[in-house]
Structure formats: structure tokens, C-alpha cells
Design a protein around this motif. Sequence first.
Motif, PDB file in Angstrom:
ATOM      1  N   VAL A   1     -16.083   4.349   9.997  1.00 33.91           N
ATOM      2  CA  VAL A   1     -15.453   3.128   9.871  1.00 33.91           C
ATOM      3  C   VAL A   1     -14.627   3.354   8.438  1.00 33.91           C
ATOM      4  N   HIS A   2     -15.396   3.822   7.405  1.00 29.56           N
ATOM      5  CA  HIS A   2     -14.615   4.021   6.120  1.00 29.56           C
ATOM      6  C   HIS A   2     -13.644   5.022   6.497  1.00 29.56           C
ATOM      7  N   ARG A   3     -13.738   5.913   7.098  1.00 28.96           N
ATOM      8  CA  ARG A   3     -12.753   7.176   7.256  1.00 28.96           C
ATOM      9  C   ARG A   3     -11.533   6.495   8.199  1.00 28.96           C
ATOM     10  N   ALA A   4     -11.934   5.836   9.226  1.00 29.81           N
ATOM     11  CA  ALA A   4     -10.898   4.966  10.218  1.00 29.81           C
ATOM     12  C   ALA A   4      -9.932   4.224   9.106  1.00 29.81           C
ATOM     13  N   PHE A   5     -10.428   3.490   7.946  1.00 36.39           N
ATOM     14  CA  PHE A   5      -9.482   2.687   7.205  1.00 36.39           C
ATOM     15  C   PHE A   5      -8.719   3.751   6.546  1.00 36.39           C
ATOM     16  N   PHE A   6      -9.547   4.849   5.856  1.00 35.19           N
ATOM     17  CA  PHE A   6      -8.361   5.824   5.253  1.00 35.19           C
ATOM     18  C   PHE A   6      -7.550   6.437   6.156  1.00 35.19           C
ATOM     19  N   TRP A   7      -7.408   6.669   7.434  1.00 34.60           N
ATOM     20  CA  TRP A   7      -6.418   7.346   8.185  1.00 34.60           C
ATOM     21  C   TRP A   7      -5.547   6.029   8.422  1.00 34.60           C
ATOM     22  N   LEU A   8      -6.030   4.997   8.531  1.00 38.41           N
ATOM     23  CA  LEU A   8      -4.988   3.821   8.725  1.00 38.41           C
ATOM     24  C   LEU A   8      -4.041   3.699   7.401  1.00 38.41           C
ATOM     25  N   LEU A   9      -4.760   3.783   6.217  1.00 36.04           N
ATOM     26  CA  LEU A   9      -3.748   3.824   5.133  1.00 36.04           C
ATOM     27  C   LEU A   9      -3.141   4.920   5.060  1.00 36.04           C
ATOM     28  N   CYS A  10      -3.211   6.151   5.577  1.00 31.59           N
ATOM     29  CA  CYS A  10      -2.432   7.091   5.739  1.00 31.59           C
ATOM     30  C   CYS A  10      -1.273   6.990   6.297  1.00 31.59           C
ATOM     31  N   ILE A  11      -1.161   5.965   7.293  1.00 30.68           N
ATOM     32  CA  ILE A  11       0.206   5.610   7.675  1.00 30.68           C
ATOM     33  C   ILE A  11       0.919   4.407   7.256  1.00 30.68           C
ATOM     34  N   LEU A  12      -0.179   3.466   6.891  1.00 31.14           N
ATOM     35  CA  LEU A  12       0.638   2.361   6.187  1.00 31.14           C
ATOM     36  C   LEU A  12       1.371   2.562   4.632  1.00 31.14           C
ATOM     37  N   ILE A  13       0.443   3.384   4.071  1.00 30.07           N
ATOM     38  CA  ILE A  13       1.228   3.377   2.637  1.00 30.07           C
ATOM     39  C   ILE A  13       2.331   4.358   2.652  1.00 30.07           C
ATOM     40  N   PRO A  14       2.355   5.458   3.165  1.00 26.09           N
ATOM     41  CA  PRO A  14       3.647   6.432   2.786  1.00 26.09           C
ATOM     42  C   PRO A  14       4.787   5.130   3.594  1.00 26.09           C
ATOM     43  N   LEU A  15       4.376   4.399   4.616  1.00 23.08           N
ATOM     44  CA  LEU A  15       5.575   3.558   5.254  1.00 23.08           C
ATOM     45  C   LEU A  15       6.012   2.643   4.164  1.00 23.08           C
ATOM     46  N   ALA A  16       4.921   1.903   3.570  1.00 24.82           N
ATOM     47  CA  ALA A  16       5.190   1.005   2.486  1.00 24.82           C
ATOM     48  C   ALA A  16       6.124   1.723   1.325  1.00 24.82           C
ATOM     49  N   TRP A  17       5.711   2.806   0.884  1.00 29.13           N
ATOM     50  CA  TRP A  17       6.460   3.731  -0.136  1.00 29.13           C
ATOM     51  C   TRP A  17       7.847   3.798   0.280  1.00 29.13           C
ATOM     52  N   TRP A  18       8.075   4.397   1.369  1.00 33.66           N
ATOM     53  CA  TRP A  18       9.294   4.733   1.881  1.00 33.66           C
ATOM     54  C   TRP A  18      10.255   3.673   1.725  1.00 33.66           C
ATOM     55  N   ARG A  19       9.750   2.230   2.191  1.00 30.20           N
ATOM     56  CA  ARG A  19      10.565   1.375   2.008  1.00 30.20           C
ATOM     57  C   ARG A  19      10.617   0.480   0.479  1.00 30.20           C
ATOM     58  N   THR A  20       9.870   0.973  -0.490  1.00 30.90           N
ATOM     59  CA  THR A  20      10.012   0.523  -1.622  1.00 30.90           C
ATOM     60  C   THR A  20       9.963   1.601  -2.714  1.00 30.90           C
ATOM     61  N   ARG A  21      10.478   3.038  -2.225  1.00 28.79           N
ATOM     62  CA  ARG A  21      10.513   3.954  -3.330  1.00 28.79           C
ATOM     63  C   ARG A  21      11.334   3.891  -4.436  1.00 28.79           C
ATOM     64  N   HIS A  22      12.170   3.098  -4.344  1.00 31.59           N
ATOM     65  CA  HIS A  22      13.185   2.783  -5.481  1.00 31.59           C
ATOM     66  C   HIS A  22      12.323   1.982  -6.507  1.00 31.59           C
ATOM     67  N   THR A  23      11.214   1.562  -6.428  1.00 32.23           N
ATOM     68  CA  THR A  23      10.448   0.377  -7.417  1.00 32.23           C
ATOM     69  C   THR A  23       9.558   1.347  -7.730  1.00 32.23           C
ATOM     70  N   LEU A  24       9.056   0.646  -9.230  1.00 36.89           N
ATOM     71  CA  LEU A  24       7.985   1.409  -9.704  1.00 36.89           C
ATOM     72  C   LEU A  24       6.459   1.081  -9.298  1.00 36.89           C
ATOM     73  N   ALA A  25       6.421  -0.181  -8.791  1.00 37.12           N
ATOM     74  CA  ALA A  25       5.113  -0.524  -7.669  1.00 37.12           C
ATOM     75  C   ALA A  25       5.021   0.464  -6.872  1.00 37.12           C
ATOM     76  N   GLY A  26       5.933   0.628  -5.783  1.00 36.10           N
ATOM     77  CA  GLY A  26       5.971   1.542  -4.782  1.00 36.10           C
ATOM     78  C   GLY A  26       5.436   2.706  -5.102  1.00 36.10           C
ATOM     79  N   ASN A  27       5.990   3.425  -6.198  1.00 39.32           N
ATOM     80  CA  ASN A  27       5.505   4.918  -6.383  1.00 39.32           C
ATOM     81  C   ASN A  27       4.248   4.685  -7.127  1.00 39.32           C
ATOM     82  N   ALA A  28       3.778   3.507  -7.913  1.00 36.30           N
ATOM     83  CA  ALA A  28       2.468   3.525  -8.162  1.00 36.30           C
ATOM     84  C   ALA A  28       1.312   3.528  -7.162  1.00 36.30           C
ATOM     85  N   LEU A  29       1.837   2.784  -5.984  1.00 37.20           N
ATOM     86  CA  LEU A  29       1.032   2.759  -4.795  1.00 37.20           C
ATOM     87  C   LEU A  29       0.695   4.093  -4.385  1.00 37.20           C
ATOM     88  N   LEU A  30       1.802   4.868  -4.159  1.00 35.90           N
ATOM     89  CA  LEU A  30       1.470   5.950  -3.624  1.00 35.90           C
ATOM     90  C   LEU A  30       0.591   7.037  -4.300  1.00 35.90           C
TER      91      LEU A  30
END
Length: 344
Positions: A254-283
Motif C-alpha cells: 500500500v505504501h509503495r502504491a501511494f508512491f507510484w500514484l504520486l509519481c504520476i500526480l506530482i510531475p503533472l502538478a509540477w508541469w502545470r505550475t513549473r513557473h512557480t517557486l512552490a511547484g518547483n519546491a514540490l518536485l
Amino acid sequence: MRCMTDRDRRRVAGWLLVCAALVFAIVLVGGVTRLTRSGLSIVEWQPLIGVLPPLSPADWEALFARYRETPEFRLVNFDMTLEGFKGIFWWEYLHRLLARGIGLVFLLPLLFFQFTKRLDRRLALKLWGIFALGALQGAMGWIMVKSGLIDDPKVNPVRLSLHLGLALAIFSAELWLALQLLSPRKRKLERLSLALPFVIFAMALSGGMVAGLRAGYAYNTFPLMNGHLVPPEVLMLEPWWQNFLYNMATVQLVHRAFFWLLCILIPLAWWRTRHTLAGNALLAAFVLQGTLGISTLLAGVPVGLGAAHQGGAVLLLAAAVWLAHATRTRVRTRPALRAVHACA
């Protein structure tokens, strides 16, 4: 209802950020306490008397005598000397002392802000709600420790996860309110950025289950679990739901499954907010946390890496909360309503 001044907002926000930093510190100390198996060294809950450490050889002998009556000493540390006991005692003592300090650092300024009328009503209610969570967190900490003092020298994994979850909830609430005070305009939340803190929070809770069952010491391979994508023993317990609470294979999966889910969600969120400091900090926080997690697993959960991995979870959560706040869409309001919004 009193409208807070900009100076009041900055002061309260600064205090909340200090409180959040202290919660981060106690999560780190809690990780070391767990990994060094120090959490069961103090067998009593004494909120006031327990502030004082042992001051004489007689005090140490009395504490060690109480510890020798516990299942952990009889079954695990039966050859421990007084010097060895001191080593585990100080970590748990520091953990509890820091918890008491955090309570005072939160309560005393809260009372000051309340009685000097520097808080509006809604904010005051939220802050007292955080204080109530802190009181519940302290009680849950003792309930967790007590579960390992009866028969089995292990804390209950569900109680451990609740203890960690309350700390993360307090941290998130303090950080969110501080950000709102520093940028109080009404905004509409962006859905993906809003969802990320909750997914990361759930992943951290699953990590608490892994820690509680000591499942990190098993399946020390990545990306497969001992050669399997899904281990065959993942549903070996009956009824099936028990596997999600007491099966090492299942909780780590289950812990690994959350990791793989975030491997999809976080790069997607970063791409949409890559111009912001918060987006780059998240990645950056996610890359760091993923590296720490995999390294901790492959190395067999050494204390330093394990504690850093726990601290990394808090940093990742902080970055997600920051992004959720930073990527909100401003709502246009008429000038006549701006003063009302500023006081809300």
C-alpha cells in the motif's frame, strides 16, 4: 467582530510558522525514538512531574527497575545494563519534553492574542481547534506507548499511525493558517493541487503502518518486492481486511502504491505550475523523499536514513500545502466587499 490589522496577521502567522517548525522537529525526534526502540523506556505518563529528568543514582535505579518489569525488557532487552537504559531513556525523555514545550509555545501566545483582542472570532475558533488536536495528540501518544507495555513489546501500528497523523494534521493546519494570514485574499482552489496534500497525508499514514509493523525490514528490494510486483502472501490473513492492519507485505505494498500514484500526480502538478517557486519546491521535495525512501529500504532501515525519511514526509507535505495555497485562482470581488473579505 474585530478586523485584524496587517501587523496582527504577520505576528500570528510568524508564531504559527514557529509552531509548525517545532512540530517538524518533534516528528524527527519521534522517528529516532521509534527506530532506536526508545519509546517504551518511560513506563508512566506524568505530564508535570515527568518534566524533571533523573537527578541521582537512586532515581536512575528506580526508573530502570520499572523498565525491567516491562515485556520489552523481559523478551528483548533482557541483557541491558543501566548505561544501555540511559541511552534509550534520553530519546524518549527528549520526545516528551519537546511535546510539553510545543504545548506551551502554542498555548501561551494564543492566550495573549486572545485576551489582547488580536484575533477575529473565526480564526480564534480555528486556533483553539488546533490546540484541542494537540491535547488529543498527547493522549494518543500515551495510549500508543501503553499498548506496548502489556504483553507484546510493540506499539499498536494503528495507534502509531494515528499518533503520526495527528502531528501531520496539526502541522498542516498551522502552515495553512499562516499562509492564509500572509495572503488573505479569497480564492478558488485548484483541484489537483488541493488533492495532493491529502494523498501525501494518506501515504504518510501508510508509512506509519509500515513503521508500526516494522515492515521496512522485510522486502528490502526495489522496484519489486522480493521478485514480485504483488507478493503472493499479500492476502494471507483472514478476514481479508486484517491484511491492511497486520500483514507486512500488504502495508508495504500500500505504501509503495501511494508512491507510484504520486509519481504520476506530482510531475503533472509540477508541469502545470513549473513557473512557480512552490511547484518547483514540490518536485524537489518529492525527488528527495523518494530517494530517501528507496535508500532507507535498500539499506535495511538504518536510524539516520529512517529518521530523514520521516522528516522528508513532513517537508513534502509542507510543499504540497504551499502549492495548494499558491495556485489558488483569485476571485474578482467588488471594491465594497474587499474589506469584508479581509476580515473573514
